[in-house]
Design an enzyme around this catalytic site. Structure first.
Site, PDB file in Angstrom:
ATOM      1  CE  LYS A 122     -10.644  -3.049   4.411  1.00  0.00           C
ATOM      2  NZ  LYS A 122      -9.957  -4.267   4.925  1.00  0.00           N
ATOM      3  CD  GLU A 127      -3.102  -1.019   2.124  1.00  0.00           C
ATOM      4  OE1 GLU A 127      -3.020  -0.171   3.028  1.00  0.00           O
ATOM      5  OE2 GLU A 127      -4.076  -1.771   1.986  1.00  0.00           O
TER       6      GLU A 127
HETATM    7  P1  PGA Z   1      -6.947  -5.806   2.561  1.00  0.00           P
HETATM    8  O1  PGA Z   1      -6.770  -5.259   4.034  1.00  0.00           O
HETATM    9  O2  PGA Z   1      -5.581  -6.277   2.130  1.00  0.00           O
HETATM   10  O3  PGA Z   1      -7.876  -6.979   2.726  1.00  0.00           O
HETATM   11  O4  PGA Z   1      -7.514  -4.741   1.709  1.00  0.00           O
HETATM   12  C1  PGA Z   1      -6.692  -3.925   4.396  1.00  0.00           C
HETATM   13  C2  PGA Z   1      -7.047  -3.846   5.868  1.00  0.00           C
HETATM   14  O5  PGA Z   1      -6.950  -4.855   6.587  1.00  0.00           O
HETATM   15  O6  PGA Z   1      -7.488  -2.805   6.357  1.00  0.00           O
HETATM   16 ZN    ZN Z   2      -7.813  -4.047   8.444  1.00  0.00          ZN
END
Ligand code: PGA
Ligand code: ZN
Length: 427
Positions: A336, A205
Site C-alpha cells: 500500500k 469497500e
Molecule cells: P484499510 O485496510 O481499511 O486500512 O485500508 C484494508 C486492508 O486491511 O487490507
Molecule cells: Zn489487510
C-alpha cells in the site's frame, strides 16, 4: 524536454467516505504534468506512515489543511527545480525533509500524493502510460485480483470479526474473464443474501453487508455463492483478510461473535481448521501485528499450501519484509503506497518480497477515490496480484476497468498472472 519540477500545488478533495483528502498537481518546466491523490485506511498498522489530519470538531477532525500547507510550502520549496525523472532523489528529499519514521511531520498523505504526482509527471514527460513507463521494457502481466464479496471487521461496524471475505479467480485465462467470473459470484452472493432475508446493502469497500451469525457462516455462504455461480473451486477460490490486529493483541484474540477468546495457539488452530475445510488459497494478517510468533506458527502449518500475506504486519516496509523472510513469518507482502509514504519505499518493499519469491499484492485502501494509479503500479512492476475491495462502487470499479483497458492495449501480448502469482506456488 525540461523535466525539472516547476510547480507543486495541493488542494483538498473528497474520498469515498466523503472525507477530505490530499490531491497534488505537479507541473514540469517542459509542460508535462502529473496528479497524485492520497487514499486513507481504516484498519491501519501501527508502524505505517500516518495521515496528517487537523483534528478538532470541524469535519470530524479529518480536514487536511496542515498537510496541504506542507505541500504548498515546505515540500514545494524543497523539490522545485529537481528532476522528476529521478524519483528516488525526490522521494529521498521528502523523507529527509520529514525526518520521522512515520512521516508524522509532513503527513504521509502529503508525501504520498506528492510522490505519485511526480511519478505521473515523469511518465507524461516520457510520453508513456504509467505502467509502461514503470516496466521499462520488461515483461508485465495483468494481476490476479482479490475481490471482496462480503465486507466485515472495521469496514462493517464489526458485524463479523473477519474483515474481508474475498474471491480469487485463479482459473481465469484472462483478466477480462476474471471479471466475468467475479461478477457472477458477486451477483450470486447478493441473490443468496436476498433469499436468506439478509441483504442489507454494502460495507465500506462495496462488499455485501455481513449479516451473519458467525465468521464461518460468512465463509460457507461464499462457498455456496461460488457453487451457485457454477464455478469449481480450482476456478474461483477464497481469500480472507483476517485483519487480526483489530480484535487481538499480546497473544489474546477476542471475537465479537464468539462467547470466548483464544490464545495465539488456539486462534491459529481455528484458522487451520478453516483452511482445511474451505477452498482457501490466501490468508492476510492471520494474527495481530505484534504476534510474530503467531505468524511463524501459521506459516509453518499452511505456508506450503496457501499464501500468507503480511499487511499490518509488514506495513510496506522493506526492512520488515526482509525480517519476515528470514524468520519465515509469511510468504507474501501487501503493498500500500501510503503505508510507506513514498513510491520509492513502496518499490523497495516490493523488490524485497520479489527477491524471496514472495507473492506481491498491490493494494488500495478502504478510503479511496477515482484514482487508478495502483493499477499501473501492479502492472508496471509486474506485482502479479492486486486487491482493491469489492465489485461495486466506482472508486473500486475504476481500478478493475483500468486493468481491462491495459489488457486491451497489450493485445496479443497480454498475459494474465493467474494462480501462478500466489506466494506459495512460486517456491
Ligand atoms: P484499510 O485496510 O481499511 O486500512 O485500508 C484494508 C486492508 O486491511 O487490507
Ligand atoms: Zn489487510
Amino acid at each position: 524536454m525540461n523535466t525539472n519540477i516547476e510547480t507543486v500545488i495541493a488542494r483538498r478533495i473528497w474520498d469515498s467516505r466523503g472525507r477530505p483528502t490530499v490531491e497534488v498537481d505537479v507541473t514540469l518546466a517542459g509542460g508535462a504534468s502529473g496528479r497524485g491523490i492520497a487514499p486513507a485506511g481504516a484498519s491501519r498498522g501501527s508502524r505505517e506512515a500516518v495521515d496528517l489530519r487537523d483534528g478538532g470538531a470541524r469535519l470530524g477532525g479529518f480536514d487536511v489543511q496542515h498537510a496541504l500547507a506542507n505541500v504548498n510550502g515546505a515540500i514545494a520549496q524543497r523539490i522545485r527545480g529537481m528532476d522528476a525523472m529521478n524519483q528516488e532523489a525526490v522521494d529521498e528529499a521528502l523523507i529527509a525533509l520529514d525526518g520521522t519514521p512515520t512521516k508524522s511531520k509532513l503527513g504521509g498523505n502529503a508525501t504520498i500524493a506528492t510522490s505519485l504526482a511526480v511519478l505521473h509527471a515523469a511518465a507524461a514527460a516520457a510520453g508513456q502510460p504509467l505502467w509502461k513507463y514503470l516496466a521499462q521494457g520488461k515483461p508485465v502481466r495483468l494481476p490476479l485480483p482479490q475481490i471482496q464479496i462480503f465486507g466485515g471487521g472495521a469496514h462493517a461496524g464489526r458485524r463479523v470479526d473477519v474483515q474481508d471475505f474475498l474471491v480469487m479467480p485463479i482459473g481465469a485465462a484472462t483478466f477480462d474473464e476474471a471479471m466475468v467470473m467475479t461478477a457472477e459470484v458477486y451477483r450470486a452472493a447478493g441473490d443468496l443474501m436476498e433469499r436468506m432475508g439478509r441483504r442489507a446493502g454494502v460495507a465500506d469497500e462495496g462488499g455485501w453487508w455481513p449479516d451473519f451469525k458467525s465468521n464461518e457462516e460468512a465463509i460457507e455462504t461464499l462457498v455456496r455463492a461460488i457453487d451457485a455461480a457454477g464455478y469449481r473451486h480450482d476456478q474461483v477460490a477464497i481469500a480472507l483478510d483476517i485483519a487480526a490486529s483489530e480484535f487481538g493483541s499480546q497473544g489474546r484474540y477476542t471475537l465479537g461473535l464468539d462467547a470466548r477468546s483464544y490464545d495465539t495457539g488456539e486462534w491459529v488452530d481455528v484458522l487451520k481448521g478453516w483452511v482445511a475445510r474451505y477452498p482457501i488459497v490466501s490468508v492476510e494478517d492471520p494474527v495481530a501485528e505484534d504476534d510474530a510468533e503467531g505468524m511463524r506458527l501459521f506459516t509453518a502449518a499452511v505456508g506450503e499450501r496457501i499464501q500468507v500475506i503480511g499487511d499490518d504486519f509488514l506495513v510496506t516496509n522493506a526492512k520488515l519484509v526482509q525480517d519476515a523472510i528470514a524468520a519465515k513469518q509469511c510468504n507474501a507482502v501487501l503493498l500500500k503506497p501510503n503505508q510507506a509514504g513514498t513510491i520509492t519505499e513502496t518499490q523497495a518493499a516490493l523488490a524485497a518480497g520479489k527477491a524471496a519469491n514472495f507473492g506481491t499484492i498491490v493494494s488500495a485502501r478502504s478510503g479511496e477515490t477515482e484514482d487508478v494509479t495502483i493499477v499501473h503500479l501492479a502492472v508496471g512492476w509486474d506485482a502479479g496480484q492486486m486487491k482493491v475491495g469489492s465489485f461495486s462502487r466506482s472508486e473500486r470499479m475504476a481500478k478493475w476497468n483500468e486493468c481491462l483497458r491495459i489488457e486491451e492495449m497489450l493485445g496479443a501480448d497480454a498475459v494474465f498472472a493467474g494462480g501462478d502469482a500466489l506466494g506459495y506456488s512460486r517456491k
